[in-house]
Design a protein around this motif. Structure first.
Motif, PDB file in Angstrom:
ATOM      1  N   LEU A   1       3.694   5.457  49.185  1.00 44.87           N
ATOM      2  CA  LEU A   1       2.863   6.467  49.845  1.00 44.87           C
ATOM      3  C   LEU A   1       1.378   6.124  49.720  1.00 44.87           C
ATOM      4  O   LEU A   1       0.612   6.264  50.680  1.00 44.87           O
ATOM      5  CB  LEU A   1       3.127   7.845  49.221  1.00 44.87           C
ATOM      6  N   MET A   2       0.968   5.678  48.547  1.00 45.38           N
ATOM      7  CA  MET A   2      -0.434   5.322  48.333  1.00 45.38           C
ATOM      8  C   MET A   2      -0.844   4.166  49.238  1.00 45.38           C
ATOM      9  O   MET A   2      -1.968   4.140  49.755  1.00 45.38           O
ATOM     10  CB  MET A   2      -0.655   4.966  46.858  1.00 45.38           C
ATOM     11  N   ALA A   3       0.066   3.223  49.433  1.00 44.52           N
ATOM     12  CA  ALA A   3      -0.241   2.072  50.296  1.00 44.52           C
ATOM     13  C   ALA A   3      -0.501   2.507  51.730  1.00 44.52           C
ATOM     14  O   ALA A   3      -1.306   1.879  52.440  1.00 44.52           O
ATOM     15  CB  ALA A   3       0.901   1.064  50.245  1.00 44.52           C
ATOM     16  N   GLN A   4       0.142   3.589  52.168  1.00 41.54           N
ATOM     17  CA  GLN A   4      -0.072   4.100  53.517  1.00 41.54           C
ATOM     18  C   GLN A   4      -1.516   4.559  53.718  1.00 41.54           C
ATOM     19  O   GLN A   4      -2.054   4.504  54.820  1.00 41.54           O
ATOM     20  CB  GLN A   4       0.876   5.275  53.784  1.00 41.54           C
ATOM     21  N   SER A   5      -2.141   5.022  52.630  1.00 46.10           N
ATOM     22  CA  SER A   5      -3.533   5.496  52.707  1.00 46.10           C
ATOM     23  C   SER A   5      -4.513   4.498  52.117  1.00 46.10           C
ATOM     24  O   SER A   5      -5.701   4.811  51.954  1.00 46.10           O
ATOM     25  CB  SER A   5      -3.659   6.835  51.958  1.00 46.10           C
ATOM     26  N   LYS A   6      -3.986   3.297  51.742  1.00 45.14           N
ATOM     27  CA  LYS A   6      -4.800   2.261  51.106  1.00 45.14           C
ATOM     28  C   LYS A   6      -5.432   2.779  49.809  1.00 45.14           C
ATOM     29  O   LYS A   6      -6.581   2.484  49.483  1.00 45.14           O
ATOM     30  CB  LYS A   6      -5.880   1.732  52.068  1.00 45.14           C
ATOM     31  N   TRP A   7      -4.682   3.551  49.067  1.00 42.64           N
ATOM     32  CA  TRP A   7      -5.107   4.053  47.765  1.00 42.64           C
ATOM     33  C   TRP A   7      -4.568   3.162  46.662  1.00 42.64           C
ATOM     34  O   TRP A   7      -3.586   2.434  46.841  1.00 42.64           O
ATOM     35  CB  TRP A   7      -4.568   5.462  47.523  1.00 42.64           C
ATOM     36  N   ASP A   8      -5.214   3.225  45.505  1.00 45.43           N
ATOM     37  CA  ASP A   8      -4.657   2.678  44.274  1.00 45.43           C
ATOM     38  C   ASP A   8      -4.952   3.685  43.164  1.00 45.43           C
ATOM     39  O   ASP A   8      -5.422   4.793  43.442  1.00 45.43           O
ATOM     40  CB  ASP A   8      -5.222   1.291  43.955  1.00 45.43           C
ATOM     41  N   ASP A   9      -4.679   3.326  41.928  1.00 40.54           N
ATOM     42  CA  ASP A   9      -4.867   4.276  40.826  1.00 40.54           C
ATOM     43  C   ASP A   9      -6.317   4.739  40.701  1.00 40.54           C
ATOM     44  O   ASP A   9      -6.590   5.862  40.241  1.00 40.54           O
ATOM     45  CB  ASP A   9      -4.413   3.657  39.506  1.00 40.54           C
ATOM     46  N   ASP A  10      -7.240   3.895  41.126  1.00 36.70           N
ATOM     47  CA  ASP A  10      -8.658   4.254  41.032  1.00 36.70           C
ATOM     48  C   ASP A  10      -9.072   5.300  42.074  1.00 36.70           C
ATOM     49  O   ASP A  10     -10.193   5.809  42.027  1.00 36.70           O
ATOM     50  CB  ASP A  10      -9.532   3.007  41.191  1.00 36.70           C
ATOM     51  N   SER A  11      -8.156   5.614  42.988  1.00 36.45           N
ATOM     52  CA  SER A  11      -8.466   6.633  43.996  1.00 36.45           C
ATOM     53  C   SER A  11      -8.416   8.044  43.405  1.00 36.45           C
ATOM     54  O   SER A  11      -8.860   9.005  44.040  1.00 36.45           O
ATOM     55  CB  SER A  11      -7.466   6.547  45.158  1.00 36.45           C
ATOM     56  N   PHE A  12      -7.878   8.149  42.187  1.00 39.43           N
ATOM     57  CA  PHE A  12      -7.738   9.445  41.540  1.00 39.43           C
ATOM     58  C   PHE A  12      -8.748   9.582  40.401  1.00 39.43           C
ATOM     59  O   PHE A  12      -9.217   8.576  39.846  1.00 39.43           O
ATOM     60  CB  PHE A  12      -6.326   9.611  40.991  1.00 39.43           C
ATOM     61  N   ALA A  13      -9.084  10.813  40.046  1.00 39.09           N
ATOM     62  CA  ALA A  13      -9.984  11.034  38.909  1.00 39.09           C
ATOM     63  C   ALA A  13      -9.365  10.479  37.635  1.00 39.09           C
ATOM     64  O   ALA A  13     -10.057   9.899  36.787  1.00 39.09           O
ATOM     65  CB  ALA A  13     -10.278  12.524  38.765  1.00 39.09           C
TER      66      ALA A  13
ATOM     67  N   VAL B   1       4.940  17.838  51.741  1.00 40.84           N
ATOM     68  CA  VAL B   1       4.640  16.405  51.729  1.00 40.84           C
ATOM     69  C   VAL B   1       4.941  15.900  53.136  1.00 40.84           C
ATOM     70  O   VAL B   1       6.069  15.501  53.460  1.00 40.84           O
ATOM     71  CB  VAL B   1       5.466  15.664  50.670  1.00 40.84           C
ATOM     72  N   VAL B   2       3.940  15.949  53.983  1.00 40.20           N
ATOM     73  CA  VAL B   2       4.088  15.597  55.400  1.00 40.20           C
ATOM     74  C   VAL B   2       2.875  14.786  55.847  1.00 40.20           C
ATOM     75  O   VAL B   2       1.901  14.648  55.109  1.00 40.20           O
ATOM     76  CB  VAL B   2       4.214  16.871  56.277  1.00 40.20           C
ATOM     77  N   GLY B   3       2.944  14.260  57.062  1.00 43.00           N
ATOM     78  CA  GLY B   3       1.806  13.523  57.615  1.00 43.00           C
ATOM     79  C   GLY B   3       2.213  12.162  58.132  1.00 43.00           C
ATOM     80  O   GLY B   3       3.385  11.765  58.086  1.00 43.00           O
ATOM     81  N   LYS B   4       1.240  11.430  58.632  1.00 35.91           N
ATOM     82  CA  LYS B   4       1.489  10.142  59.267  1.00 35.91           C
ATOM     83  C   LYS B   4       2.122   9.140  58.305  1.00 35.91           C
ATOM     84  O   LYS B   4       3.028   8.383  58.677  1.00 35.91           O
ATOM     85  CB  LYS B   4       0.180   9.584  59.819  1.00 35.91           C
ATOM     86  N   GLY B   5       1.633   9.130  57.053  1.00 37.09           N
ATOM     87  CA  GLY B   5       2.186   8.192  56.076  1.00 37.09           C
ATOM     88  C   GLY B   5       3.655   8.437  55.819  1.00 37.09           C
ATOM     89  O   GLY B   5       4.461   7.497  55.745  1.00 37.09           O
ATOM     90  N   VAL B   6       4.031   9.708  55.691  1.00 32.29           N
ATOM     91  CA  VAL B   6       5.432  10.061  55.483  1.00 32.29           C
ATOM     92  C   VAL B   6       6.255   9.696  56.716  1.00 32.29           C
ATOM     93  O   VAL B   6       7.356   9.137  56.602  1.00 32.29           O
ATOM     94  CB  VAL B   6       5.567  11.567  55.166  1.00 32.29           C
ATOM     95  N   ASP B   7       5.719   9.976  57.895  1.00 35.64           N
ATOM     96  CA  ASP B   7       6.419   9.627  59.138  1.00 35.64           C
ATOM     97  C   ASP B   7       6.699   8.131  59.212  1.00 35.64           C
ATOM     98  O   ASP B   7       7.793   7.702  59.611  1.00 35.64           O
ATOM     99  CB  ASP B   7       5.597  10.057  60.359  1.00 35.64           C
ATOM    100  N   ASN B   8       5.726   7.322  58.818  1.00 33.48           N
ATOM    101  CA  ASN B   8       5.895   5.870  58.833  1.00 33.48           C
ATOM    102  C   ASN B   8       7.014   5.432  57.897  1.00 33.48           C
ATOM    103  O   ASN B   8       7.836   4.563  58.235  1.00 33.48           O
ATOM    104  CB  ASN B   8       4.591   5.173  58.434  1.00 33.48           C
ATOM    105  N   ILE B   9       7.047   6.026  56.709  1.00 38.22           N
ATOM    106  CA  ILE B   9       8.056   5.661  55.719  1.00 38.22           C
ATOM    107  C   ILE B   9       9.455   6.021  56.217  1.00 38.22           C
ATOM    108  O   ILE B   9      10.395   5.225  56.112  1.00 38.22           O
ATOM    109  CB  ILE B   9       7.762   6.362  54.372  1.00 38.22           C
ATOM    110  N   VAL B  10       9.607   7.214  56.750  1.00 37.78           N
ATOM    111  CA  VAL B  10      10.916   7.672  57.232  1.00 37.78           C
ATOM    112  C   VAL B  10      11.397   6.815  58.400  1.00 37.78           C
ATOM    113  O   VAL B  10      12.571   6.425  58.473  1.00 37.78           O
ATOM    114  CB  VAL B  10      10.866   9.162  57.624  1.00 37.78           C
ATOM    115  N   LYS B  11      10.485   6.486  59.331  1.00 37.99           N
ATOM    116  CA  LYS B  11      10.861   5.709  60.512  1.00 37.99           C
ATOM    117  C   LYS B  11      11.265   4.273  60.154  1.00 37.99           C
ATOM    118  O   LYS B  11      12.139   3.684  60.797  1.00 37.99           O
ATOM    119  CB  LYS B  11       9.698   5.672  61.505  1.00 37.99           C
ATOM    120  N   ARG B  12      10.623   3.716  59.146  1.00 37.89           N
ATOM    121  CA  ARG B  12      10.856   2.315  58.807  1.00 37.89           C
ATOM    122  C   ARG B  12      11.997   2.109  57.821  1.00 37.89           C
ATOM    123  O   ARG B  12      12.342   0.966  57.503  1.00 37.89           O
ATOM    124  CB  ARG B  12       9.573   1.712  58.232  1.00 37.89           C
TER     125      ARG B  12
END
Length: 327
Positions: free
Chosen positions: A164-176, A223-234
């Motif tokens: 899920l984080m990869a869908q938003s280009k996040w890593d652990d540093d994206s969080f406080a 837990v919805v949105g484009k990232g989730v849609d991508n995961i489900v479709k693929r």
């Protein structure tokens, strides 16, 4: 007295040796032990493993198999232990079952685990996002710069969160800050204001979610949105699902999310007869099994034989399913 060189003496020695071998074989049969790798004690994997063991042990006098359940960090940890032959049966998400068999994803360095075999699938596990009521988190994008438990190392929670984080280009540093909590520890951390949210693949009802919703009015968030849609479709493993409203205090509304089936797997190391007896123990006591946890209530035998199964069935399980017409 029999002479040391007497043929009769050699006969008696041969007979004694043969009896010793037969006795050892029978003793081994009577003490066959299997261990199921499950998950945290407050999750559903642990009671699932305990329920399977209960039904196996119920028929121990007939099949001579003794079953015990061990807590673990979850899916990936269980599969790693199974491949190392530290446990005999693993409960795991259907996606990680597939990745381990093909040696992809988090199992790329370990290589393909082609000895893995399936027994049956279980219930659907929704992906849960639980947040503090004062966190101002209303969806996945709001996790940015928050304090989040991403799941314990070796768990399907953490591995899926990485996707899920990869869908938003996040890593652990994206969080406080991030933590790797499991079970009741994450509910306590949430209510003690040490984290703002935690994620987890969990069947419902779940003890840790109940604790957090009761103690500090925590909220399940869609837990919805484009990232989730991508995961489900693929993926062939993930499906859209809904957590019914009213299961937990202060959470009256149904929650949209995605989920994956949990599965019970073993390896070619498990003898066919043992796999047959284990499968039979669950399916011959199916109504009892369904009552052992609310997550099992809507299971259907015909679905458990095929849904979520992405590796070969164990020959022992196939034998039972053919006997009763499920295959």
């Amino acid at each position: 007295m029999i002479s040391p060189d007497s043929p009769l003496r050699f006969c008696w020695l041969w007979l004694a040796s043969a009896l010793l071998v037969i006795s050892s074989a029978l003793h081994a049969q009577e003490n066959t032990s299997i261990t199921i790798g499950s998950g945290s004690v407050s999750g559903v994997y642990y009671p699932a493993g305990a329920s399977i063991c209960k039904l196996i042990n119920k028929g121990r006098k007939q099949h001579h198999i003794r079953c015990s359940v061990e807590s673990s960090n979850g899916s990936i940890d269980n599969l790693t232990q199974l491949q190392a032959q530290d446990i005999d049966i693993a409960i795991t998400q259907a996606d990680w079952q597939y990745y381990a068999y093909h040696g992809s994803g988090p199992f790329a360095s370990a290589g393909a685990y082609k000895e893995q075999r399936a027994l049956f699938s279980l219930y659907n596990e929704p992906f849960n996002l639980l947040v503090r009521s004062d966190s101002a988190i209303h969806g996945l994008p709001d996790l940015l710069n928050k304090r989040v438990s991403l799941g314990s190392n070796g768990s399907g929670d953490r591995a899926t969160m990485n996707i899920l984080m990869a869908q938003s280009k996040w890593d652990d540093d994206s969080f406080a800050s991030t933590q790797a909590l499991a079970g009741s520890h994450r509910a306590k951390a949430l209510c003690d204001n040490q984290i703002d949210a935690f994620v987890a693949f969990l069947g419902h009802p779940n003890a840790s979610i109940k604790e957090a919703t009761q103690t500090c009015k925590a909220q399940l968030i869609p837990v919805v949105g484009k990232g989730v849609d991508n995961i489900v479709k693929r993926s062939a493993f993930y499906t859209y699902t809904t957590i019914p409203g009213g299961i937990y205090p202060n959470n009256p509304d149904s929650i949209k999310t995605f989920g994956v089936l949990s599965t019970v797997v073993t390896s070619t190391e498990l003898p066919d007869e043992n796999a047959y007896q284990i499968t039979k123990a669950v399916f011959e006591n199916f109504e009892i099994f369904k009552r052992l946890h609310p997550a099992f209530a809507h299971l259907k035998k015909q679905n458990m034989v095929k849904d979520g199964i992405s590796v070969p069935l164990h020959p022992g399980a196939i034998r039972y399913y053919k006997e009763v017409g499920l295959l």
